[in-house]
Design an enzyme around this catalytic site. Structure first.
Site, PDB file in Angstrom:
ATOM      1  N   ASN A  13      -4.272   3.431 -10.360  1.00  0.00           N
ATOM      2  CA  ASN A  13      -5.208   3.485  -9.230  1.00  0.00           C
ATOM      3  C   ASN A  13      -6.594   3.299  -9.832  1.00  0.00           C
ATOM      4  O   ASN A  13      -7.155   4.214 -10.403  1.00  0.00           O
ATOM      5  CB  ASN A  13      -5.085   4.841  -8.521  1.00  0.00           C
ATOM      6  CG  ASN A  13      -6.172   5.032  -7.476  1.00  0.00           C
ATOM      7  OD1 ASN A  13      -6.839   4.085  -7.080  1.00  0.00           O
ATOM      8  ND2 ASN A  13      -6.349   6.280  -7.032  1.00  0.00           N
ATOM      9  N   TRP A  14      -7.090   2.082  -9.713  1.00  0.00           N
ATOM     10  CA  TRP A  14      -8.349   1.753 -10.387  1.00  0.00           C
ATOM     11  C   TRP A  14      -9.572   2.369  -9.709  1.00  0.00           C
ATOM     12  O   TRP A  14     -10.659   2.358 -10.281  1.00  0.00           O
ATOM     13  CB  TRP A  14      -8.517   0.233 -10.469  1.00  0.00           C
ATOM     14  CG  TRP A  14      -7.590  -0.436 -11.442  1.00  0.00           C
ATOM     15  CD1 TRP A  14      -6.482   0.106 -12.045  1.00  0.00           C
ATOM     16  CD2 TRP A  14      -7.699  -1.774 -11.929  1.00  0.00           C
ATOM     17  NE1 TRP A  14      -5.901  -0.823 -12.877  1.00  0.00           N
ATOM     18  CE2 TRP A  14      -6.632  -1.989 -12.823  1.00  0.00           C
ATOM     19  CE3 TRP A  14      -8.586  -2.822 -11.695  1.00  0.00           C
ATOM     20  CZ2 TRP A  14      -6.423  -3.201 -13.487  1.00  0.00           C
ATOM     21  CZ3 TRP A  14      -8.397  -4.036 -12.344  1.00  0.00           C
ATOM     22  CH2 TRP A  14      -7.317  -4.217 -13.236  1.00  0.00           C
ATOM     23  N   LYS A  15      -9.396   2.833  -8.448  1.00  0.00           N
ATOM     24  CA  LYS A  15     -10.520   3.402  -7.676  1.00  0.00           C
ATOM     25  C   LYS A  15     -11.667   2.387  -7.597  1.00  0.00           C
ATOM     26  O   LYS A  15     -11.411   1.185  -7.610  1.00  0.00           O
ATOM     27  CB  LYS A  15     -10.956   4.738  -8.289  1.00  0.00           C
ATOM     28  CG  LYS A  15      -9.756   5.674  -8.529  1.00  0.00           C
ATOM     29  CD  LYS A  15     -10.132   7.080  -8.818  1.00  0.00           C
ATOM     30  CE  LYS A  15      -8.859   7.881  -9.038  1.00  0.00           C
ATOM     31  NZ  LYS A  15      -9.101   9.315  -9.168  1.00  0.00           N
ATOM     32  N   HIS A  98      -4.929   9.050  -0.277  1.00  0.00           N
ATOM     33  CA  HIS A  98      -5.485   9.588  -1.521  1.00  0.00           C
ATOM     34  C   HIS A  98      -6.490  10.695  -1.193  1.00  0.00           C
ATOM     35  O   HIS A  98      -7.239  10.599  -0.214  1.00  0.00           O
ATOM     36  CB  HIS A  98      -6.153   8.476  -2.338  1.00  0.00           C
ATOM     37  CG  HIS A  98      -6.476   8.932  -3.721  1.00  0.00           C
ATOM     38  ND1 HIS A  98      -7.599   9.674  -3.996  1.00  0.00           N
ATOM     39  CD2 HIS A  98      -5.794   8.807  -4.885  1.00  0.00           C
ATOM     40  CE1 HIS A  98      -7.591   9.973  -5.296  1.00  0.00           C
ATOM     41  NE2 HIS A  98      -6.501   9.459  -5.852  1.00  0.00           N
ATOM     42  N   GLU A 100      -9.263  11.432  -2.378  1.00  0.00           N
ATOM     43  CA  GLU A 100     -10.668  11.007  -2.287  1.00  0.00           C
ATOM     44  C   GLU A 100     -10.957  10.407  -0.917  1.00  0.00           C
ATOM     45  O   GLU A 100     -12.058  10.560  -0.385  1.00  0.00           O
ATOM     46  CB  GLU A 100     -10.989  10.020  -3.429  1.00  0.00           C
ATOM     47  CG  GLU A 100     -11.060  10.752  -4.767  1.00  0.00           C
ATOM     48  CD  GLU A 100     -10.701   9.903  -5.978  1.00  0.00           C
ATOM     49  OE1 GLU A 100     -10.664   8.667  -5.874  1.00  0.00           O
ATOM     50  OE2 GLU A 100     -10.452  10.498  -7.040  1.00  0.00           O
ATOM     51  N   GLU A 170      -0.291  14.752  -5.972  1.00  0.00           N
ATOM     52  CA  GLU A 170      -1.538  14.777  -6.730  1.00  0.00           C
ATOM     53  C   GLU A 170      -2.340  16.034  -6.403  1.00  0.00           C
ATOM     54  O   GLU A 170      -3.078  16.060  -5.408  1.00  0.00           O
ATOM     55  CB  GLU A 170      -2.384  13.549  -6.385  1.00  0.00           C
ATOM     56  CG  GLU A 170      -1.734  12.246  -6.749  1.00  0.00           C
ATOM     57  CD  GLU A 170      -2.769  11.189  -7.093  1.00  0.00           C
ATOM     58  OE1 GLU A 170      -2.636  10.584  -8.158  1.00  0.00           O
ATOM     59  OE2 GLU A 170      -3.720  11.002  -6.319  1.00  0.00           O
ATOM     60  N   GLY A 176      -9.049  13.578 -12.041  1.00  0.00           N
ATOM     61  CA  GLY A 176     -10.304  13.223 -12.695  1.00  0.00           C
ATOM     62  C   GLY A 176     -10.980  14.389 -13.396  1.00  0.00           C
ATOM     63  O   GLY A 176     -12.136  14.296 -13.806  1.00  0.00           O
ATOM     64  N   SER A 216      -4.921  13.398 -13.827  1.00  0.00           N
ATOM     65  CA  SER A 216      -5.180  13.461 -15.269  1.00  0.00           C
ATOM     66  C   SER A 216      -3.933  13.220 -16.118  1.00  0.00           C
ATOM     67  O   SER A 216      -3.805  13.785 -17.202  1.00  0.00           O
ATOM     68  CB  SER A 216      -5.847  14.792 -15.648  1.00  0.00           C
ATOM     69  OG  SER A 216      -7.097  14.924 -14.979  1.00  0.00           O
ATOM     70  N   GLY A 237      -5.161   7.376 -12.693  1.00  0.00           N
ATOM     71  CA  GLY A 237      -6.541   6.960 -12.439  1.00  0.00           C
ATOM     72  C   GLY A 237      -7.213   6.514 -13.717  1.00  0.00           C
ATOM     73  O   GLY A 237      -7.051   5.382 -14.186  1.00  0.00           O
ATOM     74  N   GLY A 238      -7.966   7.425 -14.340  1.00  0.00           N
ATOM     75  CA  GLY A 238      -8.765   7.101 -15.523  1.00  0.00           C
ATOM     76  C   GLY A 238      -8.012   6.362 -16.612  1.00  0.00           C
ATOM     77  O   GLY A 238      -8.501   5.351 -17.158  1.00  0.00           O
TER      78      GLY A 238
HETATM   79  P1  PGA Z   1      -6.847  10.606 -12.621  1.00  0.00           P
HETATM   80  O1  PGA Z   1      -6.660  10.071 -11.110  1.00  0.00           O
HETATM   81  O2  PGA Z   1      -5.656  10.113 -13.395  1.00  0.00           O
HETATM   82  O3  PGA Z   1      -8.137   9.971 -13.083  1.00  0.00           O
HETATM   83  O4  PGA Z   1      -6.903  12.082 -12.563  1.00  0.00           O
HETATM   84  C1  PGA Z   1      -5.397  10.082 -10.516  1.00  0.00           C
HETATM   85  C2  PGA Z   1      -5.538   9.611  -9.089  1.00  0.00           C
HETATM   86  O5  PGA Z   1      -6.533   9.950  -8.442  1.00  0.00           O
HETATM   87  O6  PGA Z   1      -4.664   8.884  -8.561  1.00  0.00           O
END
Ligand code: PGA
Length: 255
Positions: A13-15, A98, A100, A170, A176, A216, A237-238
């Site tokens: 998930n590149w956001k 998600h 966010e 999640e 994050g 994470s 994500g990251g």
């Molecule tokens: P993260 O994000 O790996 O940076 O914690 C995961 C996500 O939001 O899907």
């Protein structure tokens, strides 16, 4: 035990990261790094990088997804993207719900459900995200909350459509933050989600549904997380923004 009944899926998930030019560079690094994957590999990119991603990954084992989709088919919804628009490009996957989106863009369980249905009905594969925040975990309502989010997100989804649906557990407090759920915490909630699926659709559908962990997950902790019986991969994500780390996670889920 039942892990061979379903696909392990590692999805990036590149956001809101990478211009299309930068996306092309990252994909050039990813293609050789994940070419021998024994699991499904997906990259969910910003809308502006989808065409580049689709062109670059043609003929490879990398599948392309979007990070959100609107629930209406078309109309006066300035700034939104419909499921048909994604399908027409050749996009295969989409993320809905998600945290966010829920936190910063006022999405609710109901709109997550509407987006999920619109995407499935258009033929997309959907990664639906659920998860508790820190207060809810501390209040001891994680399981009830995740059960509720799952049940509402799946309202109207048929047993046949479940073949195209993945759930990503999640925990919001782990996204994050560098604070990962322990493998046992991830397993506990993923198993609870599978139990809800069994109640809604029967054990066969529950056993066949991919349930990911996200929050994470990285090159160091992935192995333990994906070795758990109900954790069928991850939403990353990251660590999805670094080809080497992403490839390590893909390799862990391929075992
Ligand atoms: P993260 O994000 O790996 O940076 O914690 C995961 C996500 O939001 O899907």
């Amino acid at each position: 035990m039942n892990k061979n009944l379903r696909k392990a899926v590692i999805a990036g998930n590149w956001k809101m990261n990478k211009t299309a030019t930068q996306a092309a560079q990252l994909i050039d690094e990813l293609i050789p790094a994940v070419k021998d994957a024994g699991c499904e590999v997906v990259i969910c990119t910003p809308f502006t990088s989808l065409v580049t991603a689709l062109e670059k990954t043609k003929g490879t084992n990398i599948h392309v997804g979007a990070e959100n989709v609107h629930f209406e088919a078309s109309g006066a919804y300035t700034g939104e993207i419909s499921a048909d628009m994604l399908v027409d490009l050749g996009v295969e996957y989409v993320i809905t719900g998600h945290s966010e989106r829920r936190q910063y863009f006022a999405e609710t369980d109901e709109t997550v459900n509407k987006r999920t249905l619109a995407a499935l009905n258009a033929g997309l594969k959907v990664i639906v995200c659920v998860g508790e925040n820190l207060t809810q975990r501390e209040q001891g309502v994680t399981e009830e909350l995740v059960r509720m989010q799952t049940k509402i997100a799946l309202q109207g989804v048929t047993a046949e459509q479940m073949a195209n649906l993945i759930i990503a557990y999640e925990p919001v407090w782990a996204i994050g933050t560098g604070r990962t759920a322990t493998a046992d915490q991830a397993q506990e909630v993923c198993a609870a989600i599978r139990k809800v699926l069994a109640e809604l659709y029967g054990q066969a559908v529950a056993d066949a549904t991919t349930i990911q962990y996200g929050g994470s997950m990285n090159a160091k902790n992935c192995e333990e997380l994906v070795s758990k019986p109900d954790v069928d991969g991850g939403l990353i994500g990251g660590a999805a923004l670094k080809a080497g780390d992403f490839a390590t996670i893909v390799a862990a889920a391929s075992k």
